[in-house]
Scaffold this active site. Sequence first.
Site, PDB file in Angstrom:
ATOM      1  N   SER A   1       0.714  -1.067  -0.066  1.00  9.35           N
ATOM      2  CA  SER A   1      -0.035   0.109  -0.002  1.00  9.35           C
ATOM      3  C   SER A   1       0.876   1.266   0.026  1.00  9.35           C
ATOM      4  O   SER A   1       1.784   1.578  -0.926  1.00  9.35           O
ATOM      5  CB  SER A   1      -0.891   0.056   1.275  1.00  9.35           C
ATOM      6  OG  SER A   1      -1.970   0.864   1.065  1.00  9.35           O
TER       7      SER A   1
ATOM      8  N   ASP B   1      -9.454  -6.403  -3.959  1.00  9.04           N
ATOM      9  CA  ASP B   1      -9.092  -5.150  -3.200  1.00  9.04           C
ATOM     10  C   ASP B   1     -10.233  -4.169  -3.365  1.00  9.04           C
ATOM     11  O   ASP B   1     -10.456  -3.682  -4.675  1.00  9.04           O
ATOM     12  CB  ASP B   1      -7.670  -4.653  -3.740  1.00  9.04           C
ATOM     13  CG  ASP B   1      -6.977  -3.726  -2.813  1.00  9.04           C
ATOM     14  OD1 ASP B   1      -7.744  -3.017  -2.205  1.00  9.04           O
ATOM     15  OD2 ASP B   1      -5.901  -3.224  -2.999  1.00  9.04           O
TER      16      ASP B   1
ATOM     17  N   HIS C   1      -6.929  -6.488  -0.100  1.00 10.94           N
ATOM     18  CA  HIS C   1      -5.986  -5.377   0.135  1.00 10.94           C
ATOM     19  C   HIS C   1      -4.986  -5.907   1.257  1.00 10.94           C
ATOM     20  O   HIS C   1      -3.827  -5.539   1.056  1.00 10.94           O
ATOM     21  CB  HIS C   1      -6.648  -4.188   0.657  1.00 10.94           C
ATOM     22  CG  HIS C   1      -5.504  -2.879   0.742  1.00 10.94           C
ATOM     23  ND1 HIS C   1      -5.064  -2.275  -0.392  1.00 10.94           N
ATOM     24  CD2 HIS C   1      -5.105  -2.429   1.750  1.00 10.94           C
ATOM     25  CE1 HIS C   1      -4.234  -1.480  -0.117  1.00 10.94           C
ATOM     26  NE2 HIS C   1      -4.264  -1.445   1.301  1.00 10.94           N
TER      27      HIS C   1
END
Length: 473
Positions: A272, A390, A418
């Site tokens: 991320s 995600d 995610h």
Amino acid sequence: MLTSITEGILCCLTGKTANLVLPLESSEPSDGFEYVEVKPGRVLRVRHIVPERQPIETEKQVAEKDNADVDCYDKDSPISNNDGDSGSIVHCKRKITVYRNGQLVIENLGDVLHSEILQCQDGDLEPCSTVEVELADYKDIASSPDPNPVPPPVPPPPGEHKPAPPPRRRRRKPKRTVLIDSKRMISSCKGTHSDVALFFVHGVGGSLDIWSSQLDFFSRLGYEVIAPDLAGHGASTAPQIAAAYTFYALAEDLRAIFKRYARKRNILIGHSYGVSFCTFLAHEYPDLVHKVVMINGGGPTALEPSLCSIFQLPSCVLHCLSPCLAWSFLKAGFARQGAKEKQLLKQGNAFNVSPFVLRAMMSGQYWPEGDEVYHAELTVPILLVHGMCDKFVPMDEDQRMAEILLFAFLKVIEEGSHMVMMECPETVNTLLHEFFLWEPDMSRKGSSKTDTEKAIAASDTLHTLKNSKPVNK
């Protein structure tokens, strides 16, 4: 939840913020944990595991590999371990042109990407390729008119010969041109090589504990692993000023960690928001970063905070909403929301940061240099891992990243979201390990792909990608 609301109301009335971080109970270094002071009063918790390695090669083999590597690295480098395999030298050459109307043209002029390493499925060599996309900053802006337009030709009078047509107008002068012409050695990185180190970087609201499965797996294979807690996360200190959580402040923290633990061949693994820091380090230290893994990192766009976001609310309000935010993160970050996922979230110490830190982190995501051109300049091999479910990062953003990067492989995990490295640890560990061991076979230009290449090779049939906006990761 009632306790959180009560504490938030008291926070608003007294004008005091709640605890800036929820540290782990243990404060003494243990089980591979170290505490590094990157700046005065700014201490990061780092998990550093150096496994015991057994010699498996003869001295003659090591000496031969050292002689092969000596010309490919800086002789003045303080990192002098040379016990890794000699790899393949590939030629990275491309031309990046940016026009004023937002058009980005990338010409792969070298022989690295398609003709020597990535081969077509039928075994034929693919010629040099050209990527042409529109910059994200210009997606809503029409092309600017030509300041000196060419008037339409006047038709000749009757009876006269038609004049020769004017020469075709060339493309307008580019706004910026970047030329890349370098050679890079790419080799297989094994846990038995003492010059290899793995760096794991988490994102907003996470901690080094989200990498528990990866740290245990690769340390058992003999790899040296390093995973820090970002400032305000996990057991690292949490400064009480928002400037401590800007992109550049956090990037300097990670630069200090990298310089402290780096070996000759370093592999960066980011998740991320942590992907942006890995990109930054790969750009700053191209000779030391050997490979990069980007897990649900998003598109190659410059970062800027969103002005219309729930994270712009006062810290006391966010404190009241923290149970709802945690539930929203669980729902959006995991493909399933069962007891197992809740336990993983708790064990990973994820989203366990104070509202002040969370607000400052989201507001500090300002990185104008990290645009498409910045990413296109990278010559390091990169593995992109995307969880199909995600809800934070759309699939087309990682596709755009794969299209922009010079040397990228894209793998999609259908059952992941995610937090795919926590949901599907075995699959992620296998993909990462295959990528670490992968080495281009320069002697088989006309043959089919090897099994390892097939396992991690990205699709060569990506179409022109859609425009994407900068996102907060």
